[in-house]
Design a protein around this motif. Structure first.
Motif, PDB file in Angstrom:
ATOM      1  N   GLU A 126       4.215  31.829  22.993  1.00  0.00           N
ATOM      2  CA  GLU A 126       2.798  32.685  22.800  1.00  0.00           C
ATOM      3  C   GLU A 126       2.151  32.584  24.329  1.00  0.00           C
ATOM      4  O   GLU A 126       1.727  33.682  24.917  1.00  0.00           O
ATOM      5  N   ARG A 127       1.955  31.287  24.972  1.00  0.00           N
ATOM      6  CA  ARG A 127       1.335  31.330  26.141  1.00  0.00           C
ATOM      7  C   ARG A 127       2.267  31.647  27.182  1.00  0.00           C
ATOM      8  O   ARG A 127       1.644  32.609  28.384  1.00  0.00           O
ATOM      9  N   ILE A 128       3.370  31.343  27.147  1.00  0.00           N
ATOM     10  CA  ILE A 128       4.442  32.280  28.442  1.00  0.00           C
ATOM     11  C   ILE A 128       4.182  33.701  28.269  1.00  0.00           C
ATOM     12  O   ILE A 128       4.181  34.571  29.026  1.00  0.00           O
ATOM     13  N   CYS A 129       4.359  34.429  27.060  1.00  0.00           N
ATOM     14  CA  CYS A 129       4.247  35.832  26.768  1.00  0.00           C
ATOM     15  C   CYS A 129       2.973  36.391  27.203  1.00  0.00           C
ATOM     16  O   CYS A 129       2.727  37.304  28.098  1.00  0.00           O
ATOM     17  N   GLU A 130       1.816  35.711  26.998  1.00  0.00           N
ATOM     18  CA  GLU A 130       0.492  36.015  27.368  1.00  0.00           C
ATOM     19  C   GLU A 130       0.242  36.042  28.866  1.00  0.00           C
ATOM     20  O   GLU A 130      -0.166  36.867  29.451  1.00  0.00           O
ATOM     21  N   VAL A 131       0.520  34.884  29.714  1.00  0.00           N
ATOM     22  CA  VAL A 131       0.542  34.719  31.154  1.00  0.00           C
ATOM     23  C   VAL A 131       1.355  35.913  31.656  1.00  0.00           C
ATOM     24  O   VAL A 131       1.219  36.596  32.819  1.00  0.00           O
ATOM     25  N   TYR A 132       2.615  36.332  31.175  1.00  0.00           N
ATOM     26  CA  TYR A 132       3.641  37.277  31.651  1.00  0.00           C
ATOM     27  C   TYR A 132       2.967  38.428  31.395  1.00  0.00           C
ATOM     28  O   TYR A 132       3.055  39.377  32.497  1.00  0.00           O
ATOM     29  N   ALA A 133       2.382  38.924  30.255  1.00  0.00           N
ATOM     30  CA  ALA A 133       1.641  40.036  30.093  1.00  0.00           C
ATOM     31  C   ALA A 133       0.444  40.446  31.081  1.00  0.00           C
ATOM     32  O   ALA A 133      -0.059  41.685  31.502  1.00  0.00           O
ATOM     33  N   ASN A 134      -0.075  39.315  31.754  1.00  0.00           N
ATOM     34  CA  ASN A 134      -1.210  39.508  32.441  1.00  0.00           C
ATOM     35  C   ASN A 134      -0.736  39.102  34.162  1.00  0.00           C
ATOM     36  O   ASN A 134      -1.636  38.722  34.958  1.00  0.00           O
ATOM     37  N   GLY A 135       0.565  39.395  34.363  1.00  0.00           N
ATOM     38  CA  GLY A 135       0.784  39.456  35.641  1.00  0.00           C
ATOM     39  C   GLY A 135       1.592  38.038  36.472  1.00  0.00           C
ATOM     40  O   GLY A 135       1.895  38.254  37.628  1.00  0.00           O
ATOM     41  N   ILE A 136       1.574  37.136  35.531  1.00  0.00           N
ATOM     42  CA  ILE A 136       2.447  36.003  36.074  1.00  0.00           C
ATOM     43  C   ILE A 136       4.056  36.244  36.082  1.00  0.00           C
ATOM     44  O   ILE A 136       4.316  36.498  34.772  1.00  0.00           O
ATOM     45  N   GLU A 137       4.649  36.097  37.034  1.00  0.00           N
ATOM     46  CA  GLU A 137       5.960  36.064  37.047  1.00  0.00           C
ATOM     47  C   GLU A 137       6.670  34.926  36.372  1.00  0.00           C
ATOM     48  O   GLU A 137       6.136  33.644  36.403  1.00  0.00           O
ATOM     49  N   ILE A 138       7.855  35.231  35.536  1.00  0.00           N
ATOM     50  CA  ILE A 138       8.462  33.969  35.044  1.00  0.00           C
ATOM     51  C   ILE A 138      10.062  33.995  35.336  1.00  0.00           C
ATOM     52  O   ILE A 138      10.674  34.895  35.601  1.00  0.00           O
ATOM     53  N   GLY A 139      10.253  32.649  35.804  1.00  0.00           N
ATOM     54  CA  GLY A 139      11.834  32.434  36.188  1.00  0.00           C
ATOM     55  C   GLY A 139      12.407  31.232  35.324  1.00  0.00           C
ATOM     56  O   GLY A 139      11.674  30.644  34.568  1.00  0.00           O
ATOM     57  N   SER A 140      13.587  31.191  35.577  1.00  0.00           N
ATOM     58  CA  SER A 140      14.415  29.977  34.810  1.00  0.00           C
ATOM     59  C   SER A 140      14.175  28.731  35.583  1.00  0.00           C
ATOM     60  O   SER A 140      14.204  28.584  36.423  1.00  0.00           O
ATOM     61  N   HIS A 141      14.125  27.689  34.810  1.00  0.00           N
ATOM     62  CA  HIS A 141      14.418  26.272  35.212  1.00  0.00           C
ATOM     63  C   HIS A 141      15.388  25.545  34.218  1.00  0.00           C
ATOM     64  O   HIS A 141      15.306  24.390  34.126  1.00  0.00           O
ATOM     65  N   SER A 142      16.185  26.452  33.810  1.00  0.00           N
ATOM     66  CA  SER A 142      17.567  25.772  33.150  1.00  0.00           C
ATOM     67  C   SER A 142      16.940  25.604  31.746  1.00  0.00           C
ATOM     68  O   SER A 142      15.970  26.016  31.274  1.00  0.00           O
ATOM     69  N   VAL A 143      18.115  25.234  30.808  1.00  0.00           N
ATOM     70  CA  VAL A 143      17.610  25.091  29.137  1.00  0.00           C
ATOM     71  C   VAL A 143      16.974  23.561  28.911  1.00  0.00           C
ATOM     72  O   VAL A 143      15.994  23.585  28.334  1.00  0.00           O
ATOM     73  N   THR A 144      17.619  22.690  29.591  1.00  0.00           N
ATOM     74  CA  THR A 144      17.131  21.190  29.272  1.00  0.00           C
ATOM     75  C   THR A 144      16.694  20.300  30.343  1.00  0.00           C
ATOM     76  O   THR A 144      16.440  19.211  30.193  1.00  0.00           O
ATOM     77  N   HIS A 145      16.440  21.092  31.600  1.00  0.00           N
ATOM     78  CA  HIS A 145      15.922  20.090  32.897  1.00  0.00           C
ATOM     79  C   HIS A 145      17.134  19.167  33.382  1.00  0.00           C
ATOM     80  O   HIS A 145      16.816  18.158  33.572  1.00  0.00           O
ATOM     81  N   PRO A 146      18.481  19.443  33.247  1.00  0.00           N
ATOM     82  CA  PRO A 146      19.250  18.572  34.096  1.00  0.00           C
ATOM     83  C   PRO A 146      19.471  18.560  35.409  1.00  0.00           C
ATOM     84  O   PRO A 146      18.836  19.372  36.228  1.00  0.00           O
ATOM     85  N   ARG A 147      20.173  17.483  36.100  1.00  0.00           N
ATOM     86  CA  ARG A 147      20.735  17.754  37.329  1.00  0.00           C
ATOM     87  C   ARG A 147      21.898  18.401  37.450  1.00  0.00           C
ATOM     88  O   ARG A 147      22.883  18.048  37.244  1.00  0.00           O
ATOM     89  N   LEU A 148      21.836  19.831  37.803  1.00  0.00           N
ATOM     90  CA  LEU A 148      22.881  20.678  37.805  1.00  0.00           C
ATOM     91  C   LEU A 148      24.063  20.280  38.716  1.00  0.00           C
ATOM     92  O   LEU A 148      25.074  20.659  38.260  1.00  0.00           O
ATOM     93  N   ALA A 149      23.876  19.754  39.612  1.00  0.00           N
ATOM     94  CA  ALA A 149      24.949  19.238  40.723  1.00  0.00           C
ATOM     95  C   ALA A 149      25.630  18.360  40.086  1.00  0.00           C
ATOM     96  O   ALA A 149      26.967  17.986  40.464  1.00  0.00           O
ATOM     97  N   GLN A 150      25.186  17.477  39.184  1.00  0.00           N
ATOM     98  CA  GLN A 150      26.100  16.392  38.405  1.00  0.00           C
ATOM     99  C   GLN A 150      26.750  17.096  37.146  1.00  0.00           C
ATOM    100  O   GLN A 150      27.626  16.162  36.661  1.00  0.00           O
ATOM    101  N   LEU A 151      26.755  18.182  36.975  1.00  0.00           N
ATOM    102  CA  LEU A 151      27.556  18.661  35.759  1.00  0.00           C
ATOM    103  C   LEU A 151      28.670  19.303  36.114  1.00  0.00           C
ATOM    104  O   LEU A 151      28.851  19.950  37.480  1.00  0.00           O
ATOM    105  N   ASN A 152      29.492  19.553  35.376  1.00  0.00           N
ATOM    106  CA  ASN A 152      30.858  20.216  35.557  1.00  0.00           C
ATOM    107  C   ASN A 152      30.739  21.717  35.723  1.00  0.00           C
ATOM    108  O   ASN A 152      29.298  22.148  35.377  1.00  0.00           O
ATOM    109  N   ALA A 153      31.293  22.478  36.293  1.00  0.00           N
ATOM    110  CA  ALA A 153      31.154  24.001  36.444  1.00  0.00           C
ATOM    111  C   ALA A 153      30.536  24.781  35.279  1.00  0.00           C
ATOM    112  O   ALA A 153      29.974  25.569  35.248  1.00  0.00           O
ATOM    113  N   ASP A 154      31.494  24.483  34.136  1.00  0.00           N
ATOM    114  CA  ASP A 154      31.184  24.847  32.805  1.00  0.00           C
ATOM    115  C   ASP A 154      29.854  24.653  32.099  1.00  0.00           C
ATOM    116  O   ASP A 154      29.014  25.521  31.866  1.00  0.00           O
TER     117      ASP A 154
END
Length: 199
Positions: free
Chosen positions: A86-114
């Motif tokens: 609800e908070r995310i939708c509210e700030v987005y509706a009021n001009g705050i842009e939303i980007g991705s920060h992954s699903v679980t906050h891992p160290r992406l460079a340590q994961l395999n490609a898949d």
């Protein structure tokens, strides 16, 4: 402080156009970003951004909505509450842009490609379903980035990615690995001013 030092704040979504020389922009521009999507963004930063009519982008960990930032324990910090849907939708509706920060906050460079691709693609899908809009910006958790991560981000459909490399974003840089100027835990007014003054 940004106002007083004459910085021109533009939405993060306009950074590609600015860096490519498209459109008319002042010479000194800044885009404001916030990592993780903490509840305290809503409590403290959001009202100030509204007051000064400043755009900003918040990078959301899509699998932890209304959860806590358990990953902070790794650095000896106390986990903090994260914004709800609800908070995310509210700030987005009021001009705050939303980007991705992954699903679980891992160290992406340590994961395999898949696994890396799954984190990137699923987060994009989750946030697009939540907002009913395209999400094509990614911030790599911990700044964990490599050429392979950049390739997976492009494959997942992202156009712009931010790292934790300290520096200015310049026209010849890869849009999927942009540097930033950090404001972190315990940074006071003086240190923050120095960072801005060096832009």
């Amino acid at each position: 402080m940004l106002k007083l030092t004459g910085q021109h704040v533009i939405p993060m979504s306009e950074v590609p156009r600015f860096l490519s020389g498209e459109g008319e922009y002042p010479e000194r521009c800044v885009a404001i970003t916030f990592d993780d999507g903490y509840e305290n963004f809503y409590q403290y930063a959001y009202p100030v951004l509204k007051k000064y009519q400043l755009p900003a982008m918040v990078y959301i960990v899509s699998g932890e909505l209304s959860g806590r930032s358990e990953w902070l324990k790794e650095d000896g910090h106390q986990p903090q509450p994260l914004m709800s849907r609800e908070r995310i939708c509210e700030v987005y509706a009021n001009g705050i842009e939303i980007g991705s920060h992954s699903v679980t906050h891992p160290r992406l460079a340590q994961l395999n490609a898949d696994a890396c691709f799954q984190e990137l693609q699923q987060s994009k899908k989750d946030l697009e379903e939540l907002l009913g809009d395209t999400v094509d910006h990614i911030c790599y958790p911990y700044g964990s980035f490599s050429e392979e991560v950049g390739q997976q981000a492009a494959k997942a459909g992202y156009r712009v990615g931010t790292t934790t490399v300290k520096g200015l974003a310049l026209p010849d840089q890869n849009l999927l690995s942009l540097p930033r100027k950090a404001v972190s835990f315990n940074d006071g007014v003086l240190k923050t001013w120095k960072n801005i003054h060096r832009l």
